[in-house]
Design an enzyme around this catalytic site. Sequence first.
Site, mmCIF file in Angstrom:
data_model
loop_
_atom_site.group_PDB
_atom_site.id
_atom_site.type_symbol
_atom_site.label_atom_id
_atom_site.label_comp_id
_atom_site.label_asym_id
_atom_site.label_seq_id
_atom_site.Cartn_x
_atom_site.Cartn_y
_atom_site.Cartn_z
ATOM 1 C CG MET A 97 0.050 5.998 3.597
ATOM 2 S SD MET A 97 0.334 4.974 2.111
ATOM 3 C CE MET A 97 -1.259 5.162 1.283
ATOM 4 C CB CYS A 105 3.845 7.076 13.812
ATOM 5 S SG CYS A 105 5.050 7.941 12.792
ATOM 6 C CG ASN A 135 -1.861 -1.785 8.256
ATOM 7 O OD1 ASN A 135 -1.032 -1.088 8.822
ATOM 8 N ND2 ASN A 135 -2.040 -1.709 6.947
ATOM 9 N N GLY A 167 -2.375 0.373 2.986
ATOM 10 C CA GLY A 167 -1.499 1.528 2.850
ATOM 11 C C GLY A 167 -0.688 1.467 1.572
#
Length: 385
Positions: A30, A114, A217, A241
């Site tokens: 991150m 991303c 994720n 995350g």
Amino acid sequence: MGRVTAAPMPFAPLTLGSLQVDTPVVLAPMAGITNAAYRRLCAEQGAGLYVCEMITSRGLVERDQHTMDMLVFDELETTRSVQLYGTDPVYVGKAAEILCAEYGVAHIDLNFGCPVPKVTRKGGGGALPWKRGLLGSILEHAVAAATPYDVPVTMKTRKGIDADHLTYLDAGRIAQETGVAAIALHGRTVAQAYSGEADWDAIGELVAHVDIPVLGNGDIWEAADALRMVEQTGAAGVVVGRGCLGRPWLFRDLAAAFAGEQVATLPTLGEVAAMMRRHAELLCQHLGEERGCKEFRKHVSWYLKGFAAGGELRRSLGLVDSLAALDRMLGELDPAEPFPVAELGTPRGRQGSPRARVALPEGWLDEADGTGCAVPEDAAAGSGG
């Protein structure tokens, strides 16, 4: 720290080529968060793989100073893991070789997830897997560069650009064909960014589609979520995350849960304050006191989320400029205040709204191969996945 316990069965370690990760948990890179200090803090809590902030291939190859400043490891960081961003196969290959030969990394992850518009607008991040040929070429170059060093290469991606342009099953097939050691899937499209709920069914579909390990994720807020994801999807492990923002002890819970001892750590405010102090101390060790305190400020609201700490004190902590000042302010918190259990299982960090339209290069969706497609490398790409 107070704990809620149960007793599930232990899970197998995560195997990435020659690298074994005893707890199948990966800290997601991150931007501005997962620097050497934060990785050390999380590693102190539990086993797993802790990935450096994403760096750009071009920035590394050209020895850009900002990139080099990010590529720093803690003295106790024995398993070095780095995420690369790249859109040009040659740059990615060269960068992978530099990481292996000069930095002694044990693991390289490639970012194809991303969702930041300035990245997708140039064909990078979550937009790139639409070009299947280009994706394959990038993966081939990275694996070829890392193989002589016995360093596994993994990739992270999303479901696709939007609901009408899904790429994750093809990406998994291409990853397997090119020798990638594992693929991580964030169960959202680029268009969703961080909004809504992650689609864990897609993760299960990818598990059934490939023979390499799949990491899940998205929406892992507690250790119990990680166990549920693995049991529901068959994933070999999880990538965490936003769930660990202001809660590095989540990795302690995850390590215990995957070892067969499900736990939820419920720290008092005094114990949270001690963790805040440790975090700030590590930042100052790596960055110097002035910059370290500035970097710490962004974490204050995450650590204090749900606690009754007063607004004025929160504002002061958000402007902290020295460890001495931090100590004084932390001393004003009520150390006995219990953890706000209402915060358990709730989203943390950015969420936002879905995008009506994903920023892409002109004509990007016209064809889905992209072999030989020259996408200029961006030396200043954003991070996230």
